[in-house]
Design a protein around this motif. Structure first.
Motif, PDB file in Angstrom:
ATOM      1  N   GLY A   1       7.904  -2.046   2.677  1.00 27.03           N
ATOM      2  CA  GLY A   1       6.989  -1.671   1.603  1.00 27.03           C
ATOM      3  C   GLY A   1       6.652  -2.830   0.685  1.00 27.03           C
TER       4      GLY A   1
ATOM      5  N   PRO B   1       2.268 -10.974  -0.847  1.00 32.39           N
ATOM      6  CA  PRO B   1       2.982 -10.223   0.187  1.00 32.39           C
ATOM      7  C   PRO B   1       2.136 -10.223   1.467  1.00 32.39           C
ATOM      8  CG  PRO B   1       2.740  -8.960  -1.852  1.00 32.39           C
ATOM      9  CD  PRO B   1       1.794 -10.110  -1.931  1.00 32.39           C
TER      10      PRO B   1
ATOM     11  N   GLN C   1      10.486 -11.453   4.617  1.00 35.50           N
ATOM     12  CA  GLN C   1      10.910 -10.055   4.449  1.00 35.50           C
ATOM     13  C   GLN C   1      11.307  -9.620   5.858  1.00 35.50           C
ATOM     14  OE1 GLN C   1       7.787  -7.180   3.818  1.00 35.50           O
ATOM     15  NE2 GLN C   1       9.114  -5.793   2.682  1.00 35.50           N
TER      16      GLN C   1
ATOM     17  N   ALA D   1       3.764  -9.620   4.762  1.00 32.85           N
ATOM     18  CA  ALA D   1       4.711  -9.303   5.841  1.00 32.85           C
ATOM     19  C   ALA D   1       4.448  -7.929   6.460  1.00 32.85           C
ATOM     20  CB  ALA D   1       6.142  -9.358   5.300  1.00 32.85           C
ATOM     21  N   GLY D   2       3.343  -7.296   6.057  1.00 31.42           N
ATOM     22  CA  GLY D   2       3.050  -5.950   6.577  1.00 31.42           C
ATOM     23  C   GLY D   2       2.609  -5.995   8.032  1.00 31.42           C
TER      24      GLY D   2
ATOM     25  N   GLU E   1      -3.589 -11.152   7.722  1.00 32.91           N
ATOM     26  CA  GLU E   1      -3.950 -12.107   6.661  1.00 32.91           C
ATOM     27  C   GLU E   1      -4.714 -13.313   7.206  1.00 32.91           C
ATOM     28  OE1 GLU E   1      -0.881 -10.916   7.327  1.00 32.91           O
ATOM     29  OE2 GLU E   1      -0.653  -9.508   5.653  1.00 32.91           O
TER      30      GLU E   1
ATOM     31  N   ASP F   1      -5.241  -8.856   1.511  1.00 29.84           N
ATOM     32  CA  ASP F   1      -6.320  -8.112   2.173  1.00 29.84           C
ATOM     33  C   ASP F   1      -7.378  -7.589   1.203  1.00 29.84           C
ATOM     34  OD1 ASP F   1      -4.207  -6.540   1.450  1.00 29.84           O
ATOM     35  OD2 ASP F   1      -4.181  -5.310   3.255  1.00 29.84           O
TER      36      ASP F   1
ATOM     37  N   GLY G   1      -0.015  -4.339   9.385  1.00 24.25           N
ATOM     38  CA  GLY G   1      -1.469  -4.295   9.585  1.00 24.25           C
ATOM     39  C   GLY G   1      -1.906  -3.266  10.614  1.00 24.25           C
ATOM     40  N   THR G   2      -1.307  -2.078  10.553  1.00 26.47           N
ATOM     41  CA  THR G   2      -1.598  -1.087  11.603  1.00 26.47           C
ATOM     42  C   THR G   2      -3.038  -0.577  11.557  1.00 26.47           C
ATOM     43  OG1 THR G   2      -0.741   0.642  10.165  1.00 26.47           O
ATOM     44  CG2 THR G   2       0.792  -0.271  11.780  1.00 26.47           C
ATOM     45  N   ARG G   3      -3.672  -0.659  10.381  1.00 29.37           N
ATOM     46  CA  ARG G   3      -5.062  -0.164  10.308  1.00 29.37           C
ATOM     47  C   ARG G   3      -6.013  -1.065  11.075  1.00 29.37           C
ATOM     48  NH1 ARG G   3      -6.321  -0.325   4.350  1.00 29.37           N
ATOM     49  NH2 ARG G   3      -4.653  -1.852   4.429  1.00 29.37           N
TER      50      ARG G   3
END
Ligand code: UTP
Length: 295
Positions: free
Chosen positions: A111, A12, A106, A14-15, A30, A134, A17-19
């Motif tokens: 999520g 996965p 996605q 497709a997030g 990634e 990650d 990565g706000t952090r």
């Protein structure tokens, strides 16, 4: 009964990565390099070393450089070849030869569970691995390979875990289970909670970013309502799966870095650089001489 082989690994990616903002505003998390390798490549190499030959990457908008990375770069290869840079050429070719890679989008970051669900048609009706890119893991035997060894024994879903001390446990899914007599690193999961308060955590065994899942998980992902933060949580679906099938936790051997987090990323960068034959010695002496470390 014939043993089932784990051939497919889902990544996965497709997030949002706000952090790791602002770096991740336009660059996929990634693709951030630990030393000189994008973090997703560590995971792909781990999956290949574990015997998976089909890599399925779940991407989203702004993530096309991931596809370019695992593709052939004709211009680069031509130039390296004409300049006789054979080491770099074989490095570039190694990346585009890393197994068969398929991509699925996605459309919205709904999520981790939703991202895994996107891979349903590509996975089909067989057990498969999930690798969160990650989580970069340094291990003598690749973490996924260790897990596949356990899978060959139990033929059930397996969640990699590590012991997390203190309040940090509230950032993880936490399992409660019974250690198996045959292998104390393996726990039969009895109960699973997502992000508990420290006082409510049933144990210190936190789920990290490596899973082996049976295909039945898709049935529960379809039925699971959106949970915390409007996201489809993978752990909610695993909790439903647990009512029908055995699920195991596995305390992997090795060290995991959360490279999606700034501090974790820095730790991974320093430790991986120190281990490098071409950089380690000089980097170590530079670090040791840093006035900032002497305060
Ligand atoms: P994370 O929660 O670490 O990623 O998910 P994130 O949401 O991108 O990061 P932050 O918390 O905002 O910084 C673990 C993995 O799951 C993927 C991410 O890309 C990451 O590799 N993921 C997460 C998806 O593919 N889709 C999602 O909707 C959420």
């Amino acid at each position: 009964m014939a043993k089932i082989k784990i051939r497919k690994a889902v990544f996965p990616a497709a997030g949002l990565g706000t952090r790791f903002l602002p770096a991740t505003k336009a660059i996929p998390k990634e693709m951030l390099p630990v030393v000189d390798k994008p973090i997703i490549q560590y995971g792909v190499e781990e999956a290949i070393a574990a015997g998976c030959d089909q890599i399925i990457i779940v991407t989203g908008r702004g993530k096309t450089v991931i596809e370019d990375h695992f593709d052939i770069s004709v211009e680069l290869e031509k130039q390296l070849e004409s300049r006789g840079k054979t080491d770099l050429l074989s490095m570039a070719r190694h990346i585009s030869n890393l197994g068969r890679v398929a991509y699925i989008r996605q459309k919205e970051a709904m999520g981790l569970g939703h991202a895994v669900l996107m891979a349903r048609d590509l996975v089909g009706d067989e057990p498969f691995a999930v690798v969160l890119p990650d989580d970069v893991i340094d291990a003598k035997t690749p973490c996924l390979k260790q897990m596949i060894g356990v899978f060959n024994d139990v033929q059930s879903s397996i969640l990699a875990t590590q012991v997390v001390e203190g309040p940090a446990i509230s950032s993880y899914g936490v399992i409660d289970g019974k250690p198996c007599a045959k292998n104390p690193r393996v726990l039969e999961v009895k109960h699973l909670v997502e992000k508990p308060k420290q006082a409510d955590a049933p144990s210190k065994n936190a789920i990290i970013g490596r899973y082996i899942l049976t295909p039945r998980i898709f049935e529960f992902l379809e039925k699971t309502p959106l949970g915390a933060g409007g996201e489809l949580q993978l752990t909610d679906a695993i909790r439903s799966l647990l009512k029908h099938e055995k699920v195991y936790g596995y305390k992997f051997e090795g060290k995991r870095y959360d490279a999606g987090d700034k501090l974790g990323f820095l730790k991974a960068t320093v430790e991986f650089a120190l281990k490098r034959d071409d950089l380690g010695e000089e980097f170590r002496s530079w670090l040791q001489g840093l006035p900032a470390l002497k305060r």
